[in-house]
Design a protein around this motif. Structure first.
Motif, PDB file in Angstrom:
ATOM      1  N   LYS A  42       1.299  -1.102  -0.327  1.00 62.01           N
ATOM      2  CA  LYS A  42       0.077   0.101   0.296  1.00 62.01           C
ATOM      3  C   LYS A  42       1.123   1.141  -0.034  1.00 62.01           C
ATOM      4  O   LYS A  42       0.472   2.223  -0.849  1.00 62.01           O
ATOM      5  N   ALA A  43       2.465   1.577   1.169  1.00 64.62           N
ATOM      6  CA  ALA A  43       2.856   2.633   1.520  1.00 64.62           C
ATOM      7  C   ALA A  43       2.978   2.620  -0.642  1.00 64.62           C
ATOM      8  O   ALA A  43       3.631   3.659  -0.768  1.00 64.62           O
ATOM      9  N   PHE A  44       3.520   1.363  -1.516  1.00 64.32           N
ATOM     10  CA  PHE A  44       4.394   1.734  -2.751  1.00 64.32           C
ATOM     11  C   PHE A  44       3.803   2.170  -3.706  1.00 64.32           C
ATOM     12  O   PHE A  44       4.291   2.836  -4.095  1.00 64.32           O
ATOM     13  N   THR A  45       2.491   2.038  -3.080  1.00 68.21           N
ATOM     14  CA  THR A  45       1.224   2.846  -4.105  1.00 68.21           C
ATOM     15  C   THR A  45       1.438   4.865  -4.432  1.00 68.21           C
ATOM     16  O   THR A  45       0.480   5.266  -4.882  1.00 68.21           O
ATOM     17  N   ARG A  46       1.507   5.057  -3.271  1.00 69.55           N
ATOM     18  CA  ARG A  46       1.905   6.600  -2.987  1.00 69.55           C
ATOM     19  C   ARG A  46       3.423   7.046  -3.367  1.00 69.55           C
ATOM     20  O   ARG A  46       3.467   7.987  -2.565  1.00 69.55           O
ATOM     21  N   LEU A  47       4.321   6.578  -4.118  1.00 66.30           N
ATOM     22  CA  LEU A  47       5.885   6.768  -4.116  1.00 66.30           C
ATOM     23  C   LEU A  47       5.072   7.637  -6.006  1.00 66.30           C
ATOM     24  O   LEU A  47       4.733   6.668  -6.944  1.00 66.30           O
ATOM     25  N   LYS A  48       5.824   8.592  -6.023  1.00 68.16           N
ATOM     26  CA  LYS A  48       5.647   8.722  -7.528  1.00 68.16           C
ATOM     27  C   LYS A  48       7.266   9.698  -8.461  1.00 68.16           C
ATOM     28  O   LYS A  48       7.788  10.437  -7.399  1.00 68.16           O
ATOM     29  N   VAL A  49       7.402   8.507  -9.429  1.00 68.78           N
ATOM     30  CA  VAL A  49       8.865   9.102  -9.765  1.00 68.78           C
ATOM     31  C   VAL A  49       8.861   9.735 -10.845  1.00 68.78           C
ATOM     32  O   VAL A  49       7.760   9.660 -11.867  1.00 68.78           O
ATOM     33  N   TYR A  50      10.083  11.145 -11.337  1.00 69.49           N
ATOM     34  CA  TYR A  50       9.750  11.538 -12.446  1.00 69.49           C
ATOM     35  C   TYR A  50      11.301  11.271 -12.664  1.00 69.49           C
ATOM     36  O   TYR A  50      12.255  11.875 -11.824  1.00 69.49           O
ATOM     37  N   ALA A  51      11.548  11.462 -14.342  1.00 62.75           N
ATOM     38  CA  ALA A  51      13.186  11.666 -14.643  1.00 62.75           C
ATOM     39  C   ALA A  51      13.543  12.588 -14.462  1.00 62.75           C
ATOM     40  O   ALA A  51      14.726  12.851 -14.630  1.00 62.75           O
ATOM     41  N   GLY A  52      12.669  13.874 -15.126  1.00 64.24           N
ATOM     42  CA  GLY A  52      12.763  15.541 -14.676  1.00 64.24           C
ATOM     43  C   GLY A  52      12.915  15.371 -13.936  1.00 64.24           C
ATOM     44  O   GLY A  52      12.382  15.326 -12.721  1.00 64.24           O
ATOM     45  N   ASP A  53      12.849  17.502 -13.593  1.00 59.27           N
ATOM     46  CA  ASP A  53      12.622  18.124 -12.371  1.00 59.27           C
ATOM     47  C   ASP A  53      10.906  18.415 -12.474  1.00 59.27           C
ATOM     48  O   ASP A  53      10.363  19.396 -11.463  1.00 59.27           O
ATOM     49  N   ALA A  54      10.320  17.744 -13.511  1.00 59.44           N
ATOM     50  CA  ALA A  54       9.239  18.461 -13.412  1.00 59.44           C
ATOM     51  C   ALA A  54       7.852  18.055 -12.599  1.00 59.44           C
ATOM     52  O   ALA A  54       7.938  16.364 -12.679  1.00 59.44           O
ATOM     53  N   HIS A  55       7.123  18.565 -12.645  1.00 58.74           N
ATOM     54  CA  HIS A  55       6.149  17.544 -11.510  1.00 58.74           C
ATOM     55  C   HIS A  55       4.618  17.693 -11.321  1.00 58.74           C
ATOM     56  O   HIS A  55       4.402  18.511 -11.640  1.00 58.74           O
TER      57      HIS A  55
END
Length: 142
Positions: A117-130
């Motif tokens: 459940k905790a892993f679903t709250r992770l957001k990863v982006y390659a660049g510096d914009a989100h």
């Protein structure tokens, strides 16, 4: 004095931004895993999902120490005979840096229901914009 046990209904989740630029992949993953589990909060309860949301930016600029770029591989199997595939981390960091970061964080979370459940709250982006500015995330220094 009694031990404090947090209830799932009382959990208040915050949003944090981690900048991985120039920092080791593993150290970034450790900080993210601790925030996702909620281990930095004084109200941490191991059996309750009391973690926060984590946004990791600049995943493509994360570093690997030593010879890990050439010597470390990501292995996966298709399920068929002879279906073992391996990808060098140098290639993985060039093509899918988000996936490499997610693998590192997922390996540091427990393989239990609260961990998944905790892993679903992770957001990863390659660049510096989100795209999570509306949640007003705080920058987290580690």
């Amino acid at each position: 004095m009694s031990t404090f046990m947090q209830k799932p209904a009382e959990v208040v989740r915050k949003w944090y931004v981690l900048d991985a630029a120039g920092k080791p992949l593993g150290k970034t993953a450790v900080a993210a895993a601790d925030l996702l589990r909620g281990k930095n909060d004084p109200t941490f309860t191991p059996n309750v999902d009391c973690g926060n949301f984590v946004i990791i930016i600049n995943a493509e600029k994360a570093t690997l120490s030593g010879n890990k770029m050439t010597d470390k591989y990501y292995y996966h199997h298709s399920g068929y005979i002879g279906g073992m595939k391996k990808v060098q981390y140098k290639t993985l960091m060039e093509k899918k840096p988000e996936f490499a970061m997610e693998l590192a964080v997922k390996g540091m979370l427990p393989d239990t229901t609260p961990g998944r459940k905790a892993f679903t709250r992770l957001k990863v982006y390659a660049g510096d914009a989100h795209k999570h500015e509306a949640q007003k995330p705080e920058t987290y220094e580690f």
